[in-house]
Enzyme design. Structure first.
Site, PDB file in Angstrom:
ATOM      1  N   CYS A 102     -11.144 -19.140  27.447  1.00 16.14           N
ATOM      2  CA  CYS A 102     -10.249 -20.168  27.974  1.00 16.14           C
ATOM      3  C   CYS A 102     -10.668 -21.583  27.616  1.00 16.14           C
ATOM      4  O   CYS A 102      -9.849 -22.394  27.195  1.00 16.14           O
ATOM      5  CB  CYS A 102     -10.082 -20.014  29.477  1.00 16.14           C
ATOM      6  SG  CYS A 102     -11.623 -19.850  30.389  1.00 16.14           S
TER       7      CYS A 102
ATOM      8  N   HIS B  13      -8.816 -26.076  33.645  1.00 12.27           N
ATOM      9  CA  HIS B  13     -10.100 -26.557  33.146  1.00 12.27           C
ATOM     10  C   HIS B  13      -9.925 -27.981  32.620  1.00 12.27           C
ATOM     11  O   HIS B  13      -8.971 -28.266  31.891  1.00 12.27           O
ATOM     12  CB  HIS B  13     -10.588 -25.678  31.985  1.00 12.27           C
ATOM     13  CG  HIS B  13     -11.012 -24.302  32.390  1.00 12.27           C
ATOM     14  ND1 HIS B  13     -11.078 -23.889  33.696  1.00 12.27           N
ATOM     15  CD2 HIS B  13     -11.415 -23.230  31.635  1.00 12.27           C
ATOM     16  CE1 HIS B  13     -11.502 -22.626  33.735  1.00 12.27           C
ATOM     17  NE2 HIS B  13     -11.697 -22.202  32.521  1.00 12.27           N
TER      18      HIS B  13
END
Lengths: 366, 366, 366, 366
Positions: free
Chosen positions: C157, C250
């Site tokens: 990710c 994130h």
């Protein structure tokens, strides 16, 4: 949008609405909810002098994860004053100024659909939740503003969750007393609201004025319309209100003493079987499911369930016997939508359907 | 430490104690609290076979901000089995294994001071809070283990807060019924406990088994010792338990129906004037102030007040009339100290003073 | 759905897909994203033996705020084994078992679109982000499974956010070195994942294996396809990875040394002007805006911006000069959608358009 | 306290100090730290006119979990004006007013130990961390206030963590360039500071003015005193600053380019072996360990380690090679103690030992 939409089965001109300013979450929620609304167009945003004459995008600290609708973002903020080219206004005004400004607008002939607390308990002003007490709207006929203006209010956010859960029980069994402890989200305090240093990893067991509202408003909401006035329900409520580090969604632990004794399963059944009195009206903001009853023991939770039904469904769970009163359960509601802006918009939709909100004949139409 | 300390006015050999394993917060709290304890030395740490034979520092995931005491960190973890060179043991065992292992130790002649739930409600086992029911300790005389062993328990963490606040009211006015809604901290669930994805910015309105404990344990704790057994208090309790994103400190919203009617000020006065029955014993873990009563409307809060009195003071505030019962208020307690490890240590201190805990004559002393 | 949809301009039979099990967020995100997908129908859910034969709703701890699609909820979970009535499979398998199970499926003739890390760096397996390196998909031709099966992977990710932001800079100026510090959300660790006691009000400056992935994967992703193999980009990356108490999204603080010197405004322009190489393919999961570049200094933020473009848009902001390298900026991406399940689905869509994914002739069709 | 304490080996009169007001965390931290201080007595609290003449307890919103010291709580707040019966003053003033008020006090003859940013970079004013650059204190001799007054400042909080970690590396190897990404706690923004709605479950990748301070202040702090002035260190710093939902404790991810090449183990050794230049002075607020170096990969973490050494120890961990520069590591410091109030108090202690702070002869002594 083209300014026309289907209301009551006919293509109709959309209602032009002004939004009377408010800080934070509520104001922005009005704008989010009204974006793409089939019946209502936002035509004016009104705020304090500090914000006036700025573009809305420059006057607001936009805190939502969905971006501000582009047309609203560019709108020039007006300062308060009842000369708007609008059919009615929404008020998300701060409690300190709402009383006076809303009255000014009503006197100037504007219907005011208010989320503010000032006028809620006045005898001739409806305190309205469409699924709970739609007939109370007729109180507007009694208001005396020497004009066509009137004021309709929606309740304090934590009241909404409680009353929506009580309505079926009042109907089915009668309710005598209620104990409620709330765990309320941060967005209920507006912006900037609660300092992060105060609430991160903490609980604050006090919310100014909240317990009094929770004790008083349900009696009016669940009251009976008689001879043009509301007879409050004979109901005793004790509330304990806490702020918790949750973004959106108030959770309420409710314990109820009912009048005609009934088991927990009858209570569960009454909640599941409740038919919203406005379900046939097809109001755009009415959720498919007014009440969602959970049978598992972990639900409802604010972060998982507050947004059900686009934030307009009220969630109920953990229905079980109460050792002290009769039955206890947990309620979750989205406080800035069902408990504030969405509730006000649904009120406007009901008032449109009921014929109380009309297109005003404005000069530029002539 | 030199293994000697002043107890009952005399220099005395310190008690050698073993800690029967537990995961997470409670185990570590035992070790933190017992570090530098004037009467008690940790001589053995016992855990499941998975951890046995490792150094304690390698077996534990230490989560406290204070570092693990160096001598304990290097201690080799033993697997469960009642052959310890100890005068008594503390048990922070997991509920699933506590019953059997604690019984084994009692049968082998060890006094077991337990924080586990398994034995709490057994008729011949004291459920003990020194400030609340110190005389209940004498139940140990009735226990039949065919040895000098016995078991003493402390209550579930949320019970502790409630009962400490009720004791003065039971004494002064009698208490008939209680509604309590808890907002419980994460450390109450041990480690790893509650997943962060579940609780960050959320409330979970269910804690397995908690409401039943809160409804049952106070009746025993506040009961009367008669003819060697406890007559439970005639008291009805309804509990609603929630997990909130707070690290340490349970907050409880309590509403009380009292027997001999009294105003809020009399209740406040009874709470402020309560004299701990152990205040003359000078127990090392007893706080200077057993109850702290706040008069401002924002207190107590878990993050600010749970650690008062080194986590052993119970805080009470927002005392006000209850519209449904009689009086309502808010309680905060440190759940891993007063509500768990600290409570167990205080129990041990009381039992030492009362003479129930003795130095065992061990082989290597001969 | 009727099993047919428009692909490549024609009404076509939908692809039948199996989901190879995974715990937590990623698995559920696959199911959320594939619900209502125009080209793909979930026909099987496969998990470990512990879950097999249960209804999916009973095997999963559903943690999303949107409810599990009803048809999936009732589906019986199968245990792993490559005998599915599917055209291809998505793999959200745990890293420890992904290698073997995915290889089994490939050998049995199934295309495997994997979110797992095991096969990412293998020479003959594409590590694919459609907007970044769509031509790398042709590596599947080189795979030798003695069947029609193959494996295509999407990156870790945090790699995704970095590489999506670097692609335009590599094209425009060349990139020589990158410093990146990540602030990663909890959902990246799956469920139960990070204990709340560990992360509430805290930062953990370590994520197992993450920094090595961030240093290695971008070189392959940004590499050049030559003679049927990938020549990695000559690029040095240093990563520092932190877990923060954020649910989703994130954030990465990136500093870049570019090869052909250019000012900050040229960099900003290159990011704004980047044209996705797949923008003409009309893939259902491709966002309208691949990159969103913010000019204000407070953006992007994970809670506000990770969900842009249904979680598939990568947000970039605070582009400014770096005193040590050349330019620095902030990237936010939705880690469970763009960085995991959504990325895998987009890969499948690309492979369908490219012709690599075909309808398998299955027995029951005959 | 009796107004006397041992300083420099002799019983001495304690220094009388005034605290120039500040909102929030810093002000309160001064008072907490100075409570029970062996050398210093708080004799006056000074704040804005809004707070003046109130009791301190009524003027402050006390947010710490330790209660306000009783004698300070009852002290009457004075409005700013340099007529205090004090030997010197601490300033935790807001940046907007600090420049003028601090100068007024210096001109009136008071030494000002300031935590405010205004005067930090002025050539003749020391920017001081006792363990880093104690000799810089002598700059006070160069100040021209036409009185005995002078100003000494401590750095911005995030600068402190970085510079304390760099000092040993500058000494051992020389440092050429630094990349630093900060994850800063909420208390750094004072009170009310960051709204909870903004930061709960989120990261804000911007702190006004912070990156510029981090780029500039270390060069002065690590500079060389030559001919009565500071020659700044030739050092390039690039900073990226983020606000994270942590109460106390800034975490900094640092990457360093050193001048005389050395391996990671040499760097680790240099950090572990660093001997504080003030370790022989026995300053009351100096921690037993100035730097704490962790070898495990999960440390340091703000919630676990910021409070080491009563908040005065700086923690360093995850020392490892940097692929782009030379070495990277993580630093944690307590921002309101080591990074603010505690740093200022330590500066005062150093200045007392160095003889720069003296007892003023005040009228009432005559």
């Amino acid at each position: 949008m083209n300014g026309r939409a289907t209301i009551n089965g006919n293509m109709a001109k959309k209602y032009r609405v002004g939004i009377l300013g408010a800080t934070g979450a509520v104001w922005q929620k009005f704008i989010e909810i009204l974006d793409q609304h089939p019946w209502i167009d936002v035509k004016a945003v009104v705020a304090s002098e500090r914000s006036a004459a700025k573009a809305y995008k420059d006057a607001v600290k936009w805190i939502s994860s969905s971006p501000c609708p582009a047309d609203i973002a560019e709108m020039t903020v007006l300062s308060a004053g009842p000369q708007l080219d609008c059919d009615f206004v929404f008020s998300g005004l701060d409690a300190r100024v709402a009383g006076e400004i809303e009255s000014d607008f009503a006197r100037a002939g504007y219907p005011v659909i208010s989320n503010a607390g000032f006028h809620r308990m006045r005898d001739d002003i409806p305190l309205l939740i469409p699924e709970v007490n739609p007939t109370h709207a007729s109180l507007v006929n009694a208001q005396q503003w020497d004009s066509e203006g009137f004021i309709v209010t929606n309740p304090n956010c934590s009241t909404v969750g409680l009353v929506c859960a009580l309505r079926p029980l009042v109907d089915a069994f009668g309710v005598e007393a209620v104990q409620v402890t709330t765990l309320q989200a941060l967005s209920g305090a507006g912006f900037p609201g609660v300092p992060s240093l105060e609430i991160l990893g903490n609980v604050v067991p006090f919310i100014n004025g909240e317990e009094a509202k929770l004790a008083a408003e349900p009696r009016k909401l669940l009251g009976t319309l008689q001879d043009g006035r509301i007879e409050p329900l004979d109901l005793t409520i004790s509330a304990q209100c806490n702020r918790v580090p949750v973004l959106n969604g108030h959770l309420e632990c409710v314990s109820v003493k009912i009048r005609r004794k009934a088991g927990v399963e009858a209570v569960r059944e009454a909640l599941k079987a409740f038919k919203s009195p406005i379900s046939d009206l097809c109001l755009p903001s009415a959720p498919a499911h007014f009440l969602k009853v959970f049978d598992d023991e972990n639900s409802p939770q604010p972060r998982l369930h507050a947004s059900l039904g686009s934030g307009m469904t009220v969630s109920i769970g953990r229905i079980r016997p109460c050792e002290v009163l009769d039955v206890k359960f947990v309620v979750v509601l989205q406080n800035t939508i069902r408990g504030a802006a969405g509730g006000a918009v649904l009120n406007a939709e009901l008032l449109i359907k009921q014929g109380y909100l009309k297109h005003r004949v404005l000069k530029e139409d002539g």
